[in-house]
Design an enzyme around this catalytic site. Structure first.
Site, PDB file in Angstrom:
ATOM      1  CE  LYS A 125      22.639  26.130  32.714  1.00 35.36           C
ATOM      2  NZ  LYS A 125      21.678  26.215  31.582  1.00 35.36           N
ATOM      3  CE  LYS A 164      19.438  33.920  26.526  1.00 34.93           C
ATOM      4  NZ  LYS A 164      19.227  34.164  27.967  1.00 34.93           N
ATOM      5  CG  ASP A 168      15.692  34.041  27.292  1.00 35.51           C
ATOM      6  OD1 ASP A 168      16.312  34.439  28.285  1.00 35.51           O
ATOM      7  OD2 ASP A 168      15.245  34.829  26.436  1.00 35.51           O
TER       8      ASP A 168
HETATM    9  P1  NDP Z   1       8.399  34.342  28.864  1.00 35.96           P
HETATM   10  O1  NDP Z   1       8.359  33.950  27.445  1.00 35.96           O
HETATM   11  O2  NDP Z   1       7.933  33.404  29.898  1.00 35.96           O
HETATM   12  O3  NDP Z   1       7.627  35.715  29.083  1.00 35.96           O
HETATM   13  C1  NDP Z   1       7.970  36.871  28.384  1.00 35.96           C
HETATM   14  C2  NDP Z   1       6.959  37.950  28.700  1.00 35.96           C
HETATM   15  O4  NDP Z   1       7.403  39.171  28.127  1.00 35.96           O
HETATM   16  C3  NDP Z   1       5.592  37.664  28.099  1.00 35.96           C
HETATM   17  O5  NDP Z   1       4.618  38.261  28.904  1.00 35.96           O
HETATM   18  C4  NDP Z   1       5.682  38.357  26.751  1.00 35.96           C
HETATM   19  O6  NDP Z   1       4.433  38.735  26.231  1.00 35.96           O
HETATM   20  C5  NDP Z   1       6.523  39.573  27.088  1.00 35.96           C
HETATM   21  N1  NDP Z   1       7.317  39.953  25.905  1.00 35.96           N
HETATM   22  C6  NDP Z   1       8.250  39.219  25.298  1.00 35.96           C
HETATM   23  N2  NDP Z   1       8.760  39.855  24.246  1.00 35.96           N
HETATM   24  C7  NDP Z   1       8.124  41.008  24.187  1.00 35.96           C
HETATM   25  C8  NDP Z   1       8.205  42.098  23.304  1.00 35.96           C
HETATM   26  N3  NDP Z   1       9.052  42.114  22.260  1.00 35.96           N
HETATM   27  N4  NDP Z   1       7.401  43.156  23.549  1.00 35.96           N
HETATM   28  C9  NDP Z   1       6.556  43.142  24.607  1.00 35.96           C
HETATM   29  N5  NDP Z   1       6.416  42.129  25.467  1.00 35.96           N
HETATM   30  C10 NDP Z   1       7.195  41.077  25.257  1.00 35.96           C
HETATM   31  O7  NDP Z   1       9.927  34.764  29.139  1.00 35.96           O
HETATM   32  P2  NDP Z   1      10.684  34.911  30.525  1.00 35.96           P
HETATM   33  O8  NDP Z   1       9.763  35.395  31.577  1.00 35.96           O
HETATM   34  O9  NDP Z   1      11.456  33.676  30.746  1.00 35.96           O
HETATM   35  O10 NDP Z   1      11.740  36.045  30.153  1.00 35.96           O
HETATM   36  C11 NDP Z   1      11.493  37.436  30.382  1.00 35.96           C
HETATM   37  C12 NDP Z   1      12.807  38.185  30.425  1.00 35.96           C
HETATM   38  O11 NDP Z   1      13.614  37.675  31.501  1.00 35.96           O
HETATM   39  C13 NDP Z   1      13.685  38.063  29.181  1.00 35.96           C
HETATM   40  O12 NDP Z   1      14.421  39.264  29.025  1.00 35.96           O
HETATM   41  C14 NDP Z   1      14.646  36.943  29.537  1.00 35.96           C
HETATM   42  O13 NDP Z   1      15.831  37.019  28.792  1.00 35.96           O
HETATM   43  C15 NDP Z   1      14.884  37.258  31.007  1.00 35.96           C
HETATM   44  N6  NDP Z   1      15.372  36.173  31.847  1.00 35.96           N
HETATM   45  C16 NDP Z   1      14.743  34.969  31.921  1.00 35.96           C
HETATM   46  C17 NDP Z   1      15.212  33.984  32.757  1.00 35.96           C
HETATM   47  C18 NDP Z   1      14.504  32.694  32.921  1.00 35.96           C
HETATM   48  O14 NDP Z   1      14.961  31.886  33.750  1.00 35.96           O
HETATM   49  N7  NDP Z   1      13.417  32.417  32.227  1.00 35.96           N
HETATM   50  C19 NDP Z   1      16.429  34.172  33.541  1.00 35.96           C
HETATM   51  C20 NDP Z   1      16.978  35.497  33.463  1.00 35.96           C
HETATM   52  C21 NDP Z   1      16.470  36.434  32.625  1.00 35.96           C
HETATM   53  P3  NDP Z   1       3.588  37.693  25.348  1.00 35.96           P
HETATM   54  O15 NDP Z   1       3.027  36.714  26.325  1.00 35.96           O
HETATM   55  O16 NDP Z   1       2.557  38.546  24.681  1.00 35.96           O
HETATM   56  O17 NDP Z   1       4.560  37.100  24.385  1.00 35.96           O
HETATM   57  O1  2IT Z   2      18.953  34.938  30.856  1.00 34.53           O
HETATM   58  C1  2IT Z   2      19.123  33.940  31.592  1.00 34.53           C
HETATM   59  O2  2IT Z   2      19.911  33.944  32.530  1.00 34.53           O
HETATM   60  C2  2IT Z   2      18.314  32.741  31.325  1.00 34.53           C
HETATM   61  N1  2IT Z   2      17.484  32.760  30.414  1.00 34.53           N
HETATM   62  C3  2IT Z   2      18.519  31.503  32.143  1.00 34.53           C
HETATM   63  C4  2IT Z   2      19.692  30.730  31.632  1.00 34.53           C
HETATM   64  C5  2IT Z   2      19.916  29.380  32.263  1.00 34.53           C
HETATM   65  O3  2IT Z   2      20.839  28.720  31.797  1.00 34.53           O
HETATM   66  O4  2IT Z   2      19.217  28.997  33.201  1.00 34.53           O
END
Ligand code: NDP
Ligand code: 2IT
Length: 448
Positions: A90, A126, A166
């Site tokens: 997952k 992943k 993600d």
């Molecule tokens: P989104 O794509 O929704 O948002 C990512 C944000 O981070 C955007 O504002 C983006 O900017 C910025 N960003 C991404 N890459 C970079 C970079 N290389 N340098 C600077 N800014 C960056 O992603 P999520 O909010 O879903 O994910 C954010 C983090 O949380 C990640 O590390 C992800 O692995 C983690 N995560 C996500 C989960 C989920 O359920 N979605 C669960 C657990 C962890 P821009 O808009 O300019 O691209």
């Molecule tokens: O980093 C993370 O935990 C996620 N992007 C969510 C993974 C998921 O299966 O909901």
């Protein structure tokens, strides 16, 4: 040389070109020392650490698609099925030009322990691609997602491997991928999570990672006799995690004064307007300067022009919610000098090892991502349960379960840290608590 050091040396030699993966392994294995040393001979004989650092399976594939000009484009797709000891693989799918096998492996490795911490039956995996969704039309996104799933569909399934969102993968992308899976496999099953609400998605999954981050942060603060209400919070990122972390922080009485994206960041003295932020990022898919243009209290900082970031802002609580290694040692020094009390990772590994140690040495409460952001995947597991029983639960029901899960995660890692003499070290606590369940399951299942 101790068993942990032997394995670390071997993993470094074998994966020399994967710095993010090595960083994640380094942190986890070092904090497992007390557990491993208590039973070193057995773990070594079973090669348990070698097994845990080697993915069960890695899939790499070509993703050809046609852009709006009729030009054929080619990207690389990945799925790393890391560990299935406690449940089907997952973990999310990341779409970002920086994606490579090392990044997917670091994320998959973290996911093993995170998923274990949720207490739910999910293994670690992943996936992703170096495809850049920025600036692409809806049709281009759809063609990419369909091509990506055309190959991926033969490797996944509701009881095998269940991907989700993600960075760069949200409800739109999951919808296109689900449609293609269903068409090719002729199976209507919960093969992806984060689906739309009309086709098996769970209420509160969109909000879950950000909300969960605040539930865990609140529990960590409470345990240490601190109130969240009235605190000033710096958030980085402006995506799914950042938006709902900001919303929940404000609902709990804190004031969030920053958000950022890859080009710039906002300081909003009156507190971030979440509805405006959602409109700019979720609906218009625009840059943050559009937020500043619509809000007189907000100042926009261009990252490149100024060489600055959100961490120079004075705050009580820092919530990095963008991407890996976005908070380094110089940022940590600024935050500590400005009196930060707590840091909780919404993103995966956003804090460098050096910065994490600096926070801990300076008495800052530090919640690692594999615990703090586990609310997203936990709610994905709740979506899987709902799909299996072909029912859907109310928002309140899911949110209440999420709160319970996050409080439980914090209590477990707090207890694990105490048990091994590392009271207050939540990094050690999370790694040990996550590891113990996976290790027990792996040992019970024999050499597989
Ligand atoms: P989104 O794509 O929704 O948002 C990512 C944000 O981070 C955007 O504002 C983006 O900017 C910025 N960003 C991404 N890459 C970079 C970079 N290389 N340098 C600077 N800014 C960056 O992603 P999520 O909010 O879903 O994910 C954010 C983090 O949380 C990640 O590390 C992800 O692995 C983690 N995560 C996500 C989960 C989920 O359920 N979605 C669960 C657990 C962890 P821009 O808009 O300019 O691209
Ligand atoms: O980093 C993370 O935990 C996620 N992007 C969510 C993974 C998921 O299966 O909901």
């Amino acid at each position: 040389m101790s068993y942990v050091d032997e394995v670390l040396a071997r993993v470094k030699e074998k994966n020399a070109s994967e710095p993010e993966f090595l960083q994640a392994v380094d942190e986890v294995l070092n904090s497992l020392r007390p557990v491993i040393e208590a039973n070193e001979e057995m773990y070594k004989k079973q090669a348990l650490l070698e097994r845990i650092c080697e993915p069960e399976r890695q899939i790499k594939f070509r993703v050809p698609w046609v852009d709006d000009n009729g030009q054929v484009q080619v990207n690389t797709g990945y799925r790393v099925q890391f560990n299935s000891a406690i449940g089907p693989y997952k973990g999310g799918i990341r779409l970002h030009p920086s994606v490579n096998i090392g990044i997917i492996k670091f994320l998959g490795f973290e996911q093993i322990f995170k998923n274990s911490l949720t207490g739910l039956p999910i293994g670690g995996g992943k996936g992703g691609s170096d495809f850049d969704p920025k600036g692409k039309s809806d049709n281009e996104i759809m063609r990419f997602c369909q091509s990506f799933m055309t190959e991926l569909c033969r490797h996944i399934g509701a009881d095998t491997d269940v991907p989700a969102g993600d960075i760069g993968t949200g409800a739109r992308e999951i919808g296109y991928m689900f449609g293609q899976y269903k068409r090719i496999r002729n199976l209507y099953e919960g093969v992806l999570t984060g689906k739309g609400l009309t086709f098996g998605g769970s209420l509160a999954r969109t909000e879950a990672t950000g909300y969960g981050l605040l539930y865990l942060t609140n529990e960590m603060l409470k345990t240490n006799g601190i109130e969240l209400a009235g605190k000033t919070v710096c958030v980085s990122g402006a995506g799914n995690v950042a938006i709902y972390a900001t919303q929940k922080a404000q609902q709990l009485g804190a004031k969030v004064v920053t958000v950022s994206d890859s080009t710039g960041w906002i300081y909003d003295a009156e507190g971030i307007d979440v509805e405006l932020l959602r409109e700019v990022k979720e609906v218009k898919r625009a840059r943050l300067d559009a937020y500043a243009a619509a809000r007189p209290s907000a100042v926009y900082h261009d990252k490149k022009a100024e060489g600055s970031n959100v961490w120079e802002t004075k705050c009580d609580i820092a919530l990095p919610c963008a991407t890996q290694n976005e908070l380094g040692i110089e940022d940590a020094k600024k935050l500590v000098a400005n009196g930060v009390i707590a840091v909780a990772e919404g993103a995966n590994m956003p804090t460098t090892l050096e910065a994490t140690e600096y926070f801990q040495k300076n008495g800052v409460l530090f919640a690692p991502g594999k615990a703090a952001n586990a609310g997203g995947v936990a709610t994905s597991a709740l979506e899987m349960s709902q799909n299996s029983e072909r029912l859907s639960w109310s928002f309140e029901e899911v949110d209440t379960k999420l709160q319970g899960i996050m409080v439980n995660i914090f209590r477990n890692l707090d207890a694990a840290a105490k048990k091994y003499g590392f009271e207050g070290n939540y990094v050690v606590g999370a790694n040990i608590a996550g590891f113990e369940k996976v290790a027990t399951a792996m040992l019970a299942q024999g050499v597989v």
